[in-house]
Design an enzyme around this catalytic site. Structure first.
Site: not given
Ligand code: PRP
Length: 178
Positions: A43, A98-99, A102, A130, A151, A158, A164
């Site tokens: 992401g 990071e995108d 969470d 967040k 969401f 994604d 994405r």
């Molecule tokens: C997503 C996003 C962060 C992470 C945040 O990645 O890009 O890396 O979740 O969530 P958290 O703070 O609850 O850990 P994901 O694992 O979905 O991989 P992606 O970027 O390939 O979609």
């Protein structure tokens, strides 16, 4: 894809302005440090490439991939290292890109990993934060937007691997994932 979006939260222009601001802040802080920009796949790719082009300084880029979500809307809690860096980061200044932050589990895992390898510093630049969803204590030093607990998809975010490439960030209609 647009028909699956309930509402646009941040337009292409909003995102562009945030990238310019964050790129300038990072430039100010790192222009004499030759930082390693670590993009968290997948992401973070869109955000990373936009940010580095706002930084008028020497920097290197590298990539790491961990998995925390496994295809749905809920975080699983366990983190797997899927792709490691291929550069020695000892004594280097790291900026994690990071995108979204969470629960914070992904960021905490990667920060701890890179710190244990002797990085001189590890800071984080996240487009979205967040804070109300945080389950572990960790923070991003550079943040684009603090967001509500919705969401979101687009600009790297994604749902089951799609959305994405939307140029904006929007709230996914709940009937798409329920
Ligand atoms: C997503 C996003 C962060 C992470 C945040 O990645 O890009 O890396 O979740 O969530 P958290 O703070 O609850 O850990 P994901 O694992 O979905 O991989 P992606 O970027 O390939 O979609």
């Amino acid at each position: 894809m647009d028909q699956d979006i309930d509402r646009i939260l941040y337009s292409k222009s909003d995102i562009n302005k945030a990238c310019i601001r964050l790129g300038q802040e990072l430039h100010q802080a790192y222009h004499d440090k030759n930082p390693v920009i670590v993009c968290v796949l997948t992401g973070g790719v869109f955000f990373t490439t936009d940010i580095v082009r706002e930084m008028d300084c020497n920097l290197e880029m590298n990539f790491i991939d961990v998995s925390s979500y496994h295809g749905g809307t809920e975080s699983s809690g366990s983190i797997d290292l899927v792709r490691d860096l291929d550069v020695d980061i000892k004594d280097r200044d790291i900026i994690l890109m990071e995108d979204i932050v969470d629960t914070g589990r992904t960021l905490k895992y990667i920060k701890d990993l890179l710190s244990s390898r002797g990085a001189a510093s590890v800071s984080t630049c996240a487009l979205l934060d967040k804070p109300t969803s945080r389950l572990v204590e960790v923070r991003a030093e550079y943040v684009g937007f603090e967001i509500p607990s919705e969401f979101l998809v687009g600009y790297g975010l994604d749902y089951k691997g799609i959305y994405r490439n939307l140029p904006y960030i929007g709230i996914l209609k709940s009937d798409v994932y329920t």
